[in-house]
Design a protein around this motif. Sequence first.
Motif, PDB file in Angstrom:
ATOM      1  N   PRO A  75       2.881  28.775  43.778  1.00 22.40           N
ATOM      2  CA  PRO A  75       2.256  27.445  43.750  1.00 22.40           C
ATOM      3  C   PRO A  75       3.304  26.365  43.471  1.00 22.40           C
ATOM      4  N   THR A  76       2.974  25.130  43.833  1.00 24.52           N
ATOM      5  CA  THR A  76       3.787  23.972  43.450  1.00 24.52           C
ATOM      6  C   THR A  76       3.580  23.713  41.955  1.00 24.52           C
ATOM      7  N   PHE A 134     -10.242  20.908  48.395  1.00 26.00           N
ATOM      8  CA  PHE A 134      -9.982  21.272  47.001  1.00 26.00           C
ATOM      9  C   PHE A 134     -11.242  21.868  46.346  1.00 26.00           C
ATOM     10  N   LEU A 135     -12.438  21.422  46.759  1.00 28.00           N
ATOM     11  CA  LEU A 135     -13.677  21.981  46.217  1.00 28.00           C
ATOM     12  C   LEU A 135     -13.868  23.425  46.681  1.00 28.00           C
ATOM     13  N   TRP A 136     -13.503  23.684  47.929  1.00 22.45           N
ATOM     14  CA  TRP A 136     -13.608  25.037  48.474  1.00 22.45           C
ATOM     15  C   TRP A 136     -12.740  26.008  47.682  1.00 22.45           C
ATOM     16  N   ARG A 137     -11.559  25.564  47.302  1.00 21.02           N
ATOM     17  CA  ARG A 137     -10.639  26.432  46.569  1.00 21.02           C
ATOM     18  C   ARG A 137     -11.129  26.740  45.154  1.00 21.02           C
ATOM     19  N   LEU A 138     -11.993  25.886  44.622  1.00 21.77           N
ATOM     20  CA  LEU A 138     -12.468  26.089  43.255  1.00 21.77           C
ATOM     21  C   LEU A 138     -13.424  27.274  43.123  1.00 21.77           C
ATOM     22  N   THR A 159     -11.456  29.714  39.197  1.00 18.48           N
ATOM     23  CA  THR A 159     -11.984  28.360  38.989  1.00 18.48           C
ATOM     24  C   THR A 159     -11.339  27.616  37.829  1.00 18.48           C
ATOM     25  N   PHE A 160     -11.236  28.244  36.675  1.00 17.33           N
ATOM     26  CA  PHE A 160     -10.717  27.547  35.501  1.00 17.33           C
ATOM     27  C   PHE A 160      -9.284  27.076  35.726  1.00 17.33           C
ATOM     28  N   ARG A 161      -8.427  27.969  36.247  1.00 17.50           N
ATOM     29  CA  ARG A 161      -7.025  27.595  36.472  1.00 17.50           C
ATOM     30  C   ARG A 161      -6.921  26.476  37.504  1.00 17.50           C
ATOM     31  N   ARG A 162      -7.726  26.557  38.572  1.00 16.37           N
ATOM     32  CA  ARG A 162      -7.650  25.554  39.634  1.00 16.37           C
ATOM     33  C   ARG A 162      -8.167  24.196  39.154  1.00 16.37           C
ATOM     34  N   ILE A 163      -9.237  24.178  38.345  1.00 11.64           N
ATOM     35  CA  ILE A 163      -9.741  22.908  37.816  1.00 11.64           C
ATOM     36  C   ILE A 163      -8.695  22.262  36.907  1.00 11.64           C
ATOM     37  N   SER A 164      -8.094  23.079  36.057  1.00  9.89           N
ATOM     38  CA  SER A 164      -7.056  22.582  35.151  1.00  9.89           C
ATOM     39  C   SER A 164      -5.887  22.004  35.941  1.00  9.89           C
ATOM     40  N   ARG A 165      -5.470  22.726  36.979  1.00 15.25           N
ATOM     41  CA  ARG A 165      -4.354  22.278  37.818  1.00 15.25           C
ATOM     42  C   ARG A 165      -4.704  20.989  38.551  1.00 15.25           C
ATOM     43  N   LEU A 166      -5.943  20.905  39.079  1.00 19.10           N
ATOM     44  CA  LEU A 166      -6.385  19.706  39.788  1.00 19.10           C
ATOM     45  C   LEU A 166      -6.404  18.500  38.849  1.00 19.10           C
TER      46      LEU A 166
END
Length: 214
Positions: free
Chosen positions: A131-132, A179-183, A187-194
């Motif tokens: 990931p970036t 970005f919603l699709w990826r959640l 989920t928790f890690r992606r929301i935090s990253r977003l």
Amino acid sequence: SCFKILRKSDEIPYNQNFILSGMNLAFLGYFANKEVFTKKILFHWPDGIWLKKHIEIEKIPGRDLIKKMKIPNHIKKILVLGNLTINSKNFLENKFKLKVENKVLPFGNIKKIIRTKIKLTKKTLTLITLPTPKQEKLAFYLSEKNPEYKIICIGASISIASGEEKAVPDIMEKFGLEFLWRLRTDTFRRISRLFVSSRFYLKGKKNKIYDFWK
């Protein structure tokens, strides 16, 4: 700063050393937070709705970059740094008719990752699936340690291009809701990253630090 944006997958500068990365919210956010930087060797493809807030240019999802890009004959091998399944490896070999090698990287922070011994050559195209900003940091490190390199920071796009991971539905992509699709997973890690990326991005936009060249 000056971001160099490619319009098409056939503009990849294979005739020189380069690092190619997606221009998206994550990159812009971590750039604003001074975790990644612009460099003469760094190019971007337009990956994300956030770029449209700065310049009018069509988005190229990473999976489409993989599907449409052509690799010149002087490249003899693809090296994938990071996770790569057998199915995705077979997909790359069948598509590009090249030998594909995979080097799994240690889990952890970038200091731990760059301890891995990696040698690049002018005949190798390197794809990084981190990931970036980890993938860009690793790419910068490798550019300093190798006289010849051609690196694409591709993230999870290989698994999507190979069909192993479901692509975002067309209707969601049309309205910039990828970005919603990826959640739906991790989920928790992606929301935090977003949240972190968005906060950094808005800080950079407020300070007017973004400058684009195309």
